[in-house]
Design a protein around this motif. Structure first.
Motif, short mmCIF file in Angstrom:
data_model
loop_
_atom_site.label_atom_id
_atom_site.label_comp_id
_atom_site.label_asym_id
_atom_site.label_seq_id
_atom_site.Cartn_x
_atom_site.Cartn_y
_atom_site.Cartn_z
N TYR A 157 0.84 -1.20 0.00
CA TYR A 157 0.00 0.00 0.00
C TYR A 157 0.87 1.25 0.00
CZ TYR A 157 -3.48 3.44 1.42
OH TYR A 157 -4.30 4.54 1.47
N LEU A 158 1.94 1.23 0.79
CA LEU A 158 2.85 2.38 0.85
C LEU A 158 3.49 2.63 -0.51
CD1 LEU A 158 4.26 4.60 2.44
CD2 LEU A 158 5.98 2.90 3.15
N SER A 159 3.84 1.57 -1.23
CA SER A 159 4.41 1.72 -2.57
C SER A 159 3.42 2.37 -3.52
CB SER A 159 4.84 0.35 -3.12
OG SER A 159 6.08 -0.05 -2.56
N LEU A 160 2.17 1.95 -3.45
CA LEU A 160 1.14 2.57 -4.30
C LEU A 160 0.94 4.03 -3.93
CD1 LEU A 160 -1.44 -0.37 -4.17
CD2 LEU A 160 -0.09 0.33 -6.17
N TYR A 161 0.97 4.32 -2.64
CA TYR A 161 0.81 5.70 -2.16
C TYR A 161 1.94 6.58 -2.67
CZ TYR A 161 0.30 9.51 1.27
OH TYR A 161 0.14 10.73 1.87
N TRP A 162 3.17 6.07 -2.58
CA TRP A 162 4.32 6.83 -3.08
C TRP A 162 4.30 6.95 -4.60
CZ3 TRP A 162 9.16 4.94 0.16
CH2 TRP A 162 9.08 5.51 1.44
N ALA A 163 3.85 5.89 -5.27
CA ALA A 163 3.78 5.93 -6.73
C ALA A 163 2.84 7.04 -7.19
CB ALA A 163 3.33 4.58 -7.28
N GLY A 164 1.75 7.23 -6.44
CA GLY A 164 0.81 8.31 -6.75
C GLY A 164 1.41 9.67 -6.48
N LYS A 165 2.09 9.80 -5.37
CA LYS A 165 2.70 11.09 -5.02
C LYS A 165 3.83 11.46 -5.99
CE LYS A 165 0.11 11.95 -1.57
NZ LYS A 165 -0.93 11.07 -2.12
N LEU A 166 4.56 10.46 -6.48
CA LEU A 166 5.70 10.73 -7.37
C LEU A 166 5.32 10.69 -8.85
CD1 LEU A 166 8.43 8.63 -5.51
CD2 LEU A 166 8.17 11.12 -5.53
N HIS A 167 4.04 10.38 -9.14
CA HIS A 167 3.56 10.34 -10.54
C HIS A 167 4.38 9.37 -11.38
CE1 HIS A 167 0.57 13.62 -10.48
NE2 HIS A 167 1.33 14.12 -9.51
N CYS A 168 4.65 8.18 -10.84
CA CYS A 168 5.47 7.20 -11.55
C CYS A 168 4.87 6.77 -12.89
CB CYS A 168 5.67 5.96 -10.68
SG CYS A 168 6.68 6.24 -9.23
N PHE A 169 3.54 6.75 -12.96
CA PHE A 169 2.89 6.22 -14.16
C PHE A 169 2.05 7.27 -14.90
CE2 PHE A 169 3.44 2.72 -11.14
CZ PHE A 169 4.23 1.87 -11.91
N SER A 170 2.07 8.51 -14.44
CA SER A 170 1.34 9.56 -15.14
C SER A 170 2.29 10.33 -16.05
CB SER A 170 0.69 10.53 -14.13
OG SER A 170 1.66 11.41 -13.58
N SER A 171 1.73 11.16 -16.89
CA SER A 171 2.55 11.92 -17.84
C SER A 171 3.45 12.93 -17.15
CB SER A 171 1.64 12.65 -18.84
OG SER A 171 0.73 13.50 -18.16
N LEU A 172 3.17 13.23 -15.88
CA LEU A 172 3.96 14.22 -15.16
C LEU A 172 5.29 13.66 -14.63
CD1 LEU A 172 1.17 16.03 -13.10
CD2 LEU A 172 2.18 16.71 -15.28
N GLY A 173 5.38 12.34 -14.49
CA GLY A 173 6.61 11.78 -13.93
C GLY A 173 7.12 10.54 -14.61
N ARG A 174 6.37 10.05 -15.60
CA ARG A 174 6.77 8.84 -16.30
C ARG A 174 8.08 9.04 -17.04
NH1 ARG A 174 1.86 7.61 -18.47
NH2 ARG A 174 2.30 8.91 -20.27
N GLY A 175 8.94 8.02 -17.02
CA GLY A 175 10.22 8.10 -17.71
C GLY A 175 11.37 8.51 -16.82
N GLN A 176 11.09 8.79 -15.55
CA GLN A 176 12.12 9.14 -14.58
C GLN A 176 12.27 7.95 -13.62
OE1 GLN A 176 11.72 13.17 -12.95
NE2 GLN A 176 10.18 13.58 -14.53
#
Length: 259
Positions: A157-176
């Motif tokens: 759950y914490l990983s999903l929470y951080w993934a949302g905060k860091l935009h891992c899969f959205s256009s705002l943070g994908r590719g980093q």
């Protein structure tokens, strides 16, 4: 339903789930017949826990809780913490109940069950165990792995929470890639806890895989109850904030490009 009533219902649900979990801890599991040709599966030595049950509870509950509370120090949306905690507590309590019910229904012996049953190593006809009754009872709760499901429910759950905060899969943070590594470091910790159960001869590999998938699946469903998809540009905010943002955008078409 008013917001206050809704909060009371949410809290009550978690209390009920927690009480059910405690009640099922001492229930006798299904006594599965062990065939002669499969005894080798259960004759592994009894070894100490690399990660004790108390340590798993502390890690699965404490680490996500501390991270969410620390996030509050840097957040301007104070309601975010409430949503995050509701998601976390739902994941943990729901996972606890489902895991226990499956354990009781399946009753699979642990890899070290033979020596739990016969500490002297001498087999008795019809599996008339001579060992500690408590250890024997716990020895029939192998499937699925509770360590695995608990660690993935909390740290997943914490990983999903951080993934949302860091935009891992959205256009705002994908590719980093650093965002992805940082977000899923808690899940990697959960993986190490899960694997340790096979090294301790406490679980079969199937128990660990199913427990891990169960815990992470429940974590994902619980997370999505309160936060949007990880591909959403507003995935860092809870559903309520996203809805407010969308309504404002509809009344102000000039800012639609920022949604």
């Amino acid at each position: 339903m008013s917001s206050r009533v809704l909060i009371v219902v949410e809290i009550a649900l978690r209390i009920v789930l927690f009480v059910v979990f405690l009640q099922t801890e001492n229930v006798k599991p299904f006594i599965r017949v062990i065939q002669q040709e499969e005894i080798w599966l259960y004759k592994n030595p009894i070894s100490p826990d690399t990660i004790t049950p108390n340590a798993v509870f502390a890690i699965s509950i404490g680490v996500p809780l501390i991270c969410i509370l620390l996030r509050l120090l840097y957040s301007t949306d104070k309601s975010e913490m409430g949503h995050a905690l509701l998601g976390l507590t739902l994941a943990l309590t729901l996972n606890a109940v489902i895991t226990n019910f499956i354990k009781l229904a399946v009753g699979r012996p642990r890899p070290d069950f033979f020596y739990r049953c016969f500490p002297d190593g001498i087999f008795k006809v019809d599996w008339r165990c001579t060992g500690d009754p408590v250890m024997i009872l716990e020895g029939r709760k192998s499937f699925p792995s509770g360590h695995s499901s608990w660690s993935f429910a909390g740290l997943g759950y914490l990983s999903l929470y951080w993934a949302g905060k860091l935009h891992c899969f959205s256009s705002l943070g994908r590719g980093q890639s650093w965002r992805l590594v940082a977000a899923f470091s808690p899940a990697f910790g959960a993986l190490l806890i899960a694997v340790s159960r096979t090294c301790d001869y406490k679980h079969h590999w199937q128990d660990v895989i199913v427990g891990s998938l169960l815990g992470f699946g429940i974590a994902y469903v619980s997370y999505r109850q309160y936060f949007p998809s990880l591909t959403n540009r507003l995935c860092h905010s809870p559903h309520s904030s996203v809805s407010d943002h969308t309504m404002k955008a509809r009344h102000n078409p000039l800012n639609l490009e920022t949604v």
